[in-house]
Design a protein around this motif. Sequence first.
Motif, PDB file in Angstrom:
ATOM      1  N   PRO A 179      54.412  51.594  45.882  1.00  9.28           N
ATOM      2  CA  PRO A 179      54.713  52.996  46.179  1.00  9.28           C
ATOM      3  C   PRO A 179      53.464  53.866  46.222  1.00  9.28           C
ATOM      4  CG  PRO A 179      55.310  52.461  43.918  1.00  9.28           C
ATOM      5  CD  PRO A 179      54.933  51.175  44.574  1.00  9.28           C
ATOM      6  N   ASP A 180      53.452  54.815  47.131  1.00 10.23           N
ATOM      7  CA  ASP A 180      52.372  55.788  47.217  1.00 10.23           C
ATOM      8  C   ASP A 180      52.459  56.708  45.996  1.00 10.23           C
ATOM      9  OD1 ASP A 180      50.849  58.147  47.816  1.00 10.23           O
ATOM     10  OD2 ASP A 180      50.915  57.610  49.938  1.00 10.23           O
ATOM     11  N   PRO A 181      51.376  56.923  45.278  1.00  6.22           N
ATOM     12  CA  PRO A 181      51.440  57.771  44.072  1.00  6.22           C
ATOM     13  C   PRO A 181      51.835  59.215  44.370  1.00  6.22           C
ATOM     14  CG  PRO A 181      49.162  57.245  44.642  1.00  6.22           C
ATOM     15  CD  PRO A 181      50.030  56.366  45.495  1.00  6.22           C
ATOM     16  N   ASP A 182      51.653  59.670  45.606  1.00  7.10           N
ATOM     17  CA  ASP A 182      52.027  61.037  45.972  1.00  7.10           C
ATOM     18  C   ASP A 182      53.454  61.143  46.505  1.00  7.10           C
ATOM     19  OD1 ASP A 182      49.510  62.051  45.290  1.00  7.10           O
ATOM     20  OD2 ASP A 182      48.684  61.515  47.249  1.00  7.10           O
ATOM     21  N   ALA A 183      54.139  60.015  46.623  1.00  3.70           N
ATOM     22  CA  ALA A 183      55.477  60.016  47.211  1.00  3.70           C
ATOM     23  C   ALA A 183      56.531  60.397  46.177  1.00  3.70           C
ATOM     24  CB  ALA A 183      55.797  58.653  47.796  1.00  3.70           C
ATOM     25  N   LEU A 184      57.513  61.141  46.615  1.00  2.00           N
ATOM     26  CA  LEU A 184      58.664  61.500  45.788  1.00  2.00           C
ATOM     27  C   LEU A 184      59.927  60.897  46.390  1.00  2.00           C
ATOM     28  CD1 LEU A 184      58.042  65.308  45.062  1.00  2.00           C
ATOM     29  CD2 LEU A 184      57.601  63.361  43.550  1.00  2.00           C
ATOM     30  N   PRO A 185      60.978  60.705  45.585  1.00  2.00           N
ATOM     31  CA  PRO A 185      62.251  60.239  46.151  1.00  2.00           C
ATOM     32  C   PRO A 185      62.766  61.255  47.171  1.00  2.00           C
ATOM     33  CG  PRO A 185      62.265  60.085  43.758  1.00  2.00           C
ATOM     34  CD  PRO A 185      61.046  60.869  44.126  1.00  2.00           C
ATOM     35  N   ILE A 186      63.225  60.775  48.297  1.00  2.00           N
ATOM     36  CA  ILE A 186      63.720  61.638  49.371  1.00  2.00           C
ATOM     37  C   ILE A 186      65.182  61.336  49.651  1.00  2.00           C
ATOM     38  CG2 ILE A 186      63.480  62.280  51.806  1.00  2.00           C
ATOM     39  CD1 ILE A 186      61.140  63.195  50.047  1.00  2.00           C
ATOM     40  N   VAL A 187      65.975  62.373  49.804  1.00  2.00           N
ATOM     41  CA  VAL A 187      67.377  62.227  50.184  1.00  2.00           C
ATOM     42  C   VAL A 187      67.532  62.708  51.625  1.00  2.00           C
ATOM     43  CG1 VAL A 187      69.728  63.016  49.758  1.00  2.00           C
ATOM     44  CG2 VAL A 187      68.219  62.531  47.833  1.00  2.00           C
ATOM     45  N   VAL A 188      68.108  61.870  52.473  1.00  2.00           N
ATOM     46  CA  VAL A 188      68.429  62.249  53.846  1.00  2.00           C
ATOM     47  C   VAL A 188      69.941  62.221  53.977  1.00  2.00           C
ATOM     48  CG1 VAL A 188      68.186  61.693  56.290  1.00  2.00           C
ATOM     49  CG2 VAL A 188      66.271  61.285  54.727  1.00  2.00           C
ATOM     50  N   GLN A 189      70.531  63.323  54.362  1.00  2.00           N
ATOM     51  CA  GLN A 189      71.980  63.411  54.533  1.00  2.00           C
ATOM     52  C   GLN A 189      72.280  63.739  55.987  1.00  2.00           C
ATOM     53  OE1 GLN A 189      72.817  65.122  50.013  1.00  2.00           O
ATOM     54  NE2 GLN A 189      73.477  66.314  51.766  1.00  2.00           N
ATOM     55  N   ILE A 190      73.130  62.950  56.597  1.00  2.00           N
ATOM     56  CA  ILE A 190      73.491  63.174  57.996  1.00  2.00           C
ATOM     57  C   ILE A 190      75.012  63.212  58.094  1.00  2.00           C
ATOM     58  CG2 ILE A 190      73.432  62.253  60.336  1.00  2.00           C
ATOM     59  CD1 ILE A 190      70.790  60.872  59.578  1.00  2.00           C
ATOM     60  N   GLN A 191      75.523  64.273  58.651  1.00  2.00           N
ATOM     61  CA  GLN A 191      76.947  64.354  58.959  1.00  2.00           C
ATOM     62  C   GLN A 191      77.076  64.654  60.451  1.00  2.00           C
ATOM     63  OE1 GLN A 191      76.069  67.016  56.337  1.00  2.00           O
ATOM     64  NE2 GLN A 191      75.875  65.266  54.982  1.00  2.00           N
ATOM     65  N   SER A 192      77.712  63.781  61.185  1.00  2.00           N
ATOM     66  CA  SER A 192      77.935  64.029  62.617  1.00  2.00           C
ATOM     67  C   SER A 192      79.398  63.738  62.906  1.00  2.00           C
ATOM     68  CB  SER A 192      77.024  63.139  63.467  1.00  2.00           C
ATOM     69  OG  SER A 192      77.274  61.779  63.245  1.00  2.00           O
ATOM     70  N   PHE A 193      80.068  64.690  63.541  1.00  2.00           N
ATOM     71  CA  PHE A 193      81.511  64.544  63.732  1.00  2.00           C
ATOM     72  C   PHE A 193      81.968  65.437  64.874  1.00  2.00           C
ATOM     73  CE2 PHE A 193      80.343  67.355  60.263  1.00  2.00           C
ATOM     74  CZ  PHE A 193      80.865  68.572  60.664  1.00  2.00           C
ATOM     75  N   PRO A 194      83.060  65.086  65.537  1.00  2.00           N
ATOM     76  CA  PRO A 194      83.597  65.939  66.599  1.00  2.00           C
ATOM     77  C   PRO A 194      84.294  67.159  66.014  1.00  2.00           C
ATOM     78  CG  PRO A 194      85.039  64.079  66.254  1.00  2.00           C
ATOM     79  CD  PRO A 194      83.846  63.848  65.377  1.00  2.00           C
ATOM     80  N   ARG A 195      84.394  68.185  66.797  1.00  2.00           N
ATOM     81  CA  ARG A 195      85.097  69.416  66.397  1.00  2.00           C
ATOM     82  C   ARG A 195      86.063  69.797  67.495  1.00  2.00           C
ATOM     83  NH1 ARG A 195      84.839  74.847  67.483  1.00  2.00           N
ATOM     84  NH2 ARG A 195      85.451  76.241  65.754  1.00  2.00           N
ATOM     85  N   ARG A 196      87.295  70.071  67.110  1.00  2.00           N
ATOM     86  CA  ARG A 196      88.278  70.522  68.097  1.00  2.00           C
ATOM     87  C   ARG A 196      87.996  71.952  68.508  1.00  2.00           C
ATOM     88  NH1 ARG A 196      91.989  66.663  68.573  1.00  2.00           N
ATOM     89  NH2 ARG A 196      92.452  65.320  66.774  1.00  2.00           N
ATOM     90  N   SER A 197      88.032  72.214  69.783  1.00  2.00           N
ATOM     91  CA  SER A 197      87.776  73.563  70.276  1.00  2.00           C
ATOM     92  C   SER A 197      88.898  74.503  69.857  1.00  2.00           C
ATOM     93  CB  SER A 197      87.645  73.552  71.801  1.00  2.00           C
ATOM     94  OG  SER A 197      87.500  74.859  72.291  1.00  2.00           O
ATOM     95  N   ARG A 198      88.524  75.697  69.393  1.00  2.00           N
ATOM     96  CA  ARG A 198      89.522  76.706  68.990  1.00  2.00           C
ATOM     97  C   ARG A 198      89.690  77.787  70.044  1.00  2.00           C
ATOM     98  NH1 ARG A 198      88.270  72.807  65.252  1.00  2.00           N
ATOM     99  NH2 ARG A 198      89.398  73.139  63.295  1.00  2.00           N
TER     100      ARG A 198
END
Length: 201
Positions: A179-198
């Motif tokens: 591990p790189d000593p300057d690296a921190l734990p990273i969280v990547v969150q992805i939400q992709s979804f269809p949306r019904r038109s209103r």
Amino acid sequence: MTEHPEQPTPPARQSRRLDARSLRGLAHPLRMQIFELLNLDGPSTATRLAERLGENTGTVSWHLRHLAEHGFIEEETGRGTKRERWWRRVPVANRLDTSDFRDDADTRGALSLYLHELVQQYFNRVTSYLGEEWENEWRDVGTVSDWSHLRLTAAQLQSLNEEFAAVIARHTPAPDAEPDPDALPIVVQIQSFPRRSRNAR
């Protein structure tokens, strides 16, 4: 819809597809919180987890045993004592495909609870980050973004998600990488979804 619950660190070499029994074993608010802490922060004991969660140690111990029974966590052998056991996440990537339970009325409640708690965890992580003090080098590189003007077919959305996963895989270090000593734990969150038109017709 396919969900990919938290990936263990280092990256898992194995994966399993959650069935109805394992889903019901995980789908509990406190168990999901315990599982998240073990996933993000590494091994811990019932006492330490209880302090962080504001829960009774006996209650946390019971849920730890339940998670272990369903194969989500395991005891870290060679550490701790008979009175204080250390627990860690099993290094397996859990894959949940919601279509597996579409016609299973008995599992529908567990699936709904699990997805609700999962989205709540994602939300809590973002709000925690926004409420913390960070050096500029880290504050300026985090992002909370959304893109809401895409129009895609189901196949195109699947392709987009696969491309996202490929990008993350390219940036994921090998299990034996230093591990790189300057690296921190990273969280990547992805939400992709269809949306019904209103729009009114």
